[in-house]
Design an enzyme around this catalytic site. Structure first.
Site, PDB file in Angstrom:
ATOM      1  N   PRO A  14       0.715  -1.369  -0.126  1.00 28.18           N
ATOM      2  CA  PRO A  14       0.021  -0.030  -0.041  1.00 28.18           C
ATOM      3  C   PRO A  14       0.811   1.340   0.094  1.00 28.18           C
ATOM      4  O   PRO A  14       2.076   1.162   0.129  1.00 28.18           O
ATOM      5  CB  PRO A  14      -0.698  -0.232   1.431  1.00 28.18           C
ATOM      6  CG  PRO A  14       0.113  -0.734   2.311  1.00 28.18           C
ATOM      7  CD  PRO A  14       0.883  -1.774   1.442  1.00 28.18           C
ATOM      8  N   MET A  15       0.283   2.309   0.097  1.00 32.83           N
ATOM      9  CA  MET A  15       0.855   3.590   0.059  1.00 32.83           C
ATOM     10  C   MET A  15       1.863   3.845   1.393  1.00 32.83           C
ATOM     11  O   MET A  15       1.280   3.140   2.440  1.00 32.83           O
ATOM     12  CB  MET A  15      -0.183   4.816   0.104  1.00 32.83           C
ATOM     13  CG  MET A  15      -0.647   5.026  -1.159  1.00 32.83           C
ATOM     14  SD  MET A  15      -1.664   6.335  -1.329  1.00 32.83           S
ATOM     15  CE  MET A  15      -0.537   7.724  -1.316  1.00 32.83           C
ATOM     16  N   THR A  20       9.028   3.030  -3.289  1.00 34.10           N
ATOM     17  CA  THR A  20       9.835   3.883  -3.680  1.00 34.10           C
ATOM     18  C   THR A  20      11.228   3.986  -3.221  1.00 34.10           C
ATOM     19  O   THR A  20      12.338   3.896  -3.645  1.00 34.10           O
ATOM     20  CB  THR A  20       9.302   5.362  -3.646  1.00 34.10           C
ATOM     21  OG1 THR A  20       8.032   5.397  -4.522  1.00 34.10           O
ATOM     22  CG2 THR A  20      10.477   6.160  -4.502  1.00 34.10           C
ATOM     23  N   GLU A  92       5.565   3.617  -9.618  1.00 35.38           N
ATOM     24  CA  GLU A  92       4.185   3.785  -9.855  1.00 35.38           C
ATOM     25  C   GLU A  92       3.968   3.130 -11.237  1.00 35.38           C
ATOM     26  O   GLU A  92       3.032   3.759 -11.831  1.00 35.38           O
ATOM     27  CB  GLU A  92       3.683   5.488  -9.862  1.00 35.38           C
ATOM     28  CG  GLU A  92       4.357   6.136  -8.660  1.00 35.38           C
ATOM     29  CD  GLU A  92       3.421   6.028  -7.573  1.00 35.38           C
ATOM     30  OE1 GLU A  92       2.396   5.222  -7.535  1.00 35.38           O
ATOM     31  OE2 GLU A  92       3.839   6.534  -6.473  1.00 35.38           O
ATOM     32  N   VAL A  93       4.200   1.863 -11.150  1.00 35.47           N
ATOM     33  CA  VAL A  93       4.114   0.989 -12.468  1.00 35.47           C
ATOM     34  C   VAL A  93       2.370   0.859 -12.549  1.00 35.47           C
ATOM     35  O   VAL A  93       1.976   0.848 -13.922  1.00 35.47           O
ATOM     36  CB  VAL A  93       4.636  -0.368 -12.565  1.00 35.47           C
ATOM     37  CG1 VAL A  93       4.006  -1.210 -11.438  1.00 35.47           C
ATOM     38  CG2 VAL A  93       4.904  -0.765 -13.863  1.00 35.47           C
ATOM     39  N   GLN A  94       1.510   0.891 -11.852  1.00 39.23           N
ATOM     40  CA  GLN A  94       0.098   0.608 -11.759  1.00 39.23           C
ATOM     41  C   GLN A  94      -0.630   1.789 -12.693  1.00 39.23           C
ATOM     42  O   GLN A  94      -1.583   1.481 -13.309  1.00 39.23           O
ATOM     43  CB  GLN A  94      -0.417   0.571 -10.598  1.00 39.23           C
ATOM     44  CG  GLN A  94      -0.693   1.905  -9.842  1.00 39.23           C
ATOM     45  CD  GLN A  94       0.491   2.441  -9.083  1.00 39.23           C
ATOM     46  OE1 GLN A  94       1.473   1.894  -8.991  1.00 39.23           O
ATOM     47  NE2 GLN A  94       0.216   3.589  -8.526  1.00 39.23           N
ATOM     48  N   CYS A 186      -4.801  -1.159   8.079  1.00 38.13           N
ATOM     49  CA  CYS A 186      -4.956  -2.608   8.182  1.00 38.13           C
ATOM     50  C   CYS A 186      -6.185  -3.073   7.444  1.00 38.13           C
ATOM     51  O   CYS A 186      -7.051  -2.123   7.229  1.00 38.13           O
ATOM     52  CB  CYS A 186      -4.588  -3.087   9.549  1.00 38.13           C
ATOM     53  SG  CYS A 186      -6.050  -2.780  10.490  1.00 38.13           S
TER      54      CYS A 186
HETATM   55  P1  ADP Z   1       5.737   4.233  -0.891  1.00 41.90           P
HETATM   56  O1  ADP Z   1       6.376   4.553  -2.108  1.00 41.90           O
HETATM   57  O2  ADP Z   1       5.514   2.761  -0.667  1.00 41.90           O
HETATM   58  O3  ADP Z   1       4.446   5.084  -0.878  1.00 41.90           O
HETATM   59  P2  ADP Z   1       7.965   5.429   0.252  1.00 41.90           P
HETATM   60  O4  ADP Z   1       9.166   4.852   0.255  1.00 41.90           O
HETATM   61  O5  ADP Z   1       7.705   6.830  -0.455  1.00 41.90           O
HETATM   62  O6  ADP Z   1       6.765   4.503   0.279  1.00 41.90           O
HETATM   63  O7  ADP Z   1       7.767   6.254   1.811  1.00 41.90           O
HETATM   64  C1  ADP Z   1       8.262   5.332   3.031  1.00 41.90           C
HETATM   65  C2  ADP Z   1       8.212   6.114   4.323  1.00 41.90           C
HETATM   66  O8  ADP Z   1       7.017   6.780   4.533  1.00 41.90           O
HETATM   67  C3  ADP Z   1       8.509   5.590   5.339  1.00 41.90           C
HETATM   68  O9  ADP Z   1       9.844   5.485   5.469  1.00 41.90           O
HETATM   69  C4  ADP Z   1       8.287   6.525   6.559  1.00 41.90           C
HETATM   70  O10 ADP Z   1       9.315   7.488   6.827  1.00 41.90           O
HETATM   71  C5  ADP Z   1       7.041   7.144   5.832  1.00 41.90           C
HETATM   72  N1  ADP Z   1       5.695   7.041   6.529  1.00 41.90           N
HETATM   73  C6  ADP Z   1       4.660   7.933   6.721  1.00 41.90           C
HETATM   74  N2  ADP Z   1       3.579   7.325   6.968  1.00 41.90           N
HETATM   75  C7  ADP Z   1       3.750   5.931   7.279  1.00 41.90           C
HETATM   76  C8  ADP Z   1       3.211   4.774   7.683  1.00 41.90           C
HETATM   77  N3  ADP Z   1       1.792   5.016   8.000  1.00 41.90           N
HETATM   78  N4  ADP Z   1       3.472   3.645   7.709  1.00 41.90           N
HETATM   79  C9  ADP Z   1       5.029   3.525   7.269  1.00 41.90           C
HETATM   80  N5  ADP Z   1       5.629   4.509   7.007  1.00 41.90           N
HETATM   81  C10 ADP Z   1       5.207   5.936   7.022  1.00 41.90           C
HETATM   82 MG    MG Z   2       6.010   5.430  -3.770  1.00 40.98          MG
END
Ligand code: ADP
Ligand code: MG
Length: 193
Positions: A14-15, A20, A92-94, A186
């Site tokens: 998830p986000m 990344t 962001e391949v999706q 979750c």
């Molecule tokens: P993604 O590309 O999966 O969206 P990123 O690599 O850009 O993730 O960012 C991950 C970072 O986001 C973590 O290292 C942390 O600092 C931050 N972060 C912010 N909110 C959360 C969360 N709810 N759970 C985990 N990490 C989080």
């Molecule tokens: Mg990302």
């Protein structure tokens, strides 16, 4: 990790799961190993920067920015072959059309170590078709979780909020007016009215 040869690796979750960050780390390690490597990202993702991939924690890396069209997919293939990249990452391949699946798989067949990073599920909890297809075709899958903003347990879903409330299933993709945001949640705390 040493260059695995032609290889398709998928980073998903998830986000805020660190997709990344993990993608940048893997690309950077290949660069330290003197492999010719590049990152690509779609134009739609211009949250922070035009020509860099930027993680939520501020980590950033230079990237080729390509449109989320079949032409954009063609650009990834063309640049990779022209420059002779041995490793490519696609963030962001999706957001790309389905044709990216075959394109990336072909590059892997031709010896490129391809790392694709993308969201598992949309805000409704439905799979992104491109990620879903890539996952079953991958040579390796890195499935990451974030931290649920409600309970602190592992988060596998992305919660969309509109003016602080869970976005309903039929909410418009593009919002006019209301303020929206996303949170990692979750299964229990992912709510789609
Ligand atoms: P993604 O590309 O999966 O969206 P990123 O690599 O850009 O993730 O960012 C991950 C970072 O986001 C973590 O290292 C942390 O600092 C931050 N972060 C912010 N909110 C959360 C969360 N709810 N759970 C985990 N990490 C989080
Ligand atoms: Mg990302």
């Amino acid at each position: 990790m040493v260059h695995p040869g032609g290889f398709l690796e998928v980073i998903t979750g998830p986000m805020f799961a660190g997709k990344t960050t993990e993608l940048i780390k893997r690309i950077e390690r290949q660069m330290f190993a003197k492999r010719k490597a590049a990152l690509f990202k779609p134009t739609i993702d211009n949250r922070y920067s035009e020509d860099e991939v930027v993680a939520h924690n501020g980590l950033r890396y230079e990237a080729f920015v390509v449109p989320t069209t079949e032409e954009g997919v063609g650009r990834i293939v063309e640049i990779t072959k022209r420059e002779g990249y041995e490793v490519i990452g696609v963030d962001e391949v999706q957001f790309f059309p389905m044709t990216i699946v075959e394109a990336l798989e072909r590059l892997a067949d031709e010896g490129v170590y391809v790392i694709a990073s993308g969201l598992n599920l949309d805000f409704k909890g439905d799979p992104f078709p491109v990620t879903k297809e890539l996952l079953v075709r991958a040579d390796n899958v890195v499935y990451l979780t974030a931290v649920c903003t409600v309970c602190g347990r592992p988060a596998t879903r992305s919660q969309r909020l509109i003016d602080g409330k869970p976005a309903p299933k039929n909410s418009p993709i593009v919002l006019v007016g209301g303020r929206e945001s996303y949170e990692a949640r979750c299964r229990e705390h992912h709510i789609v009215p």
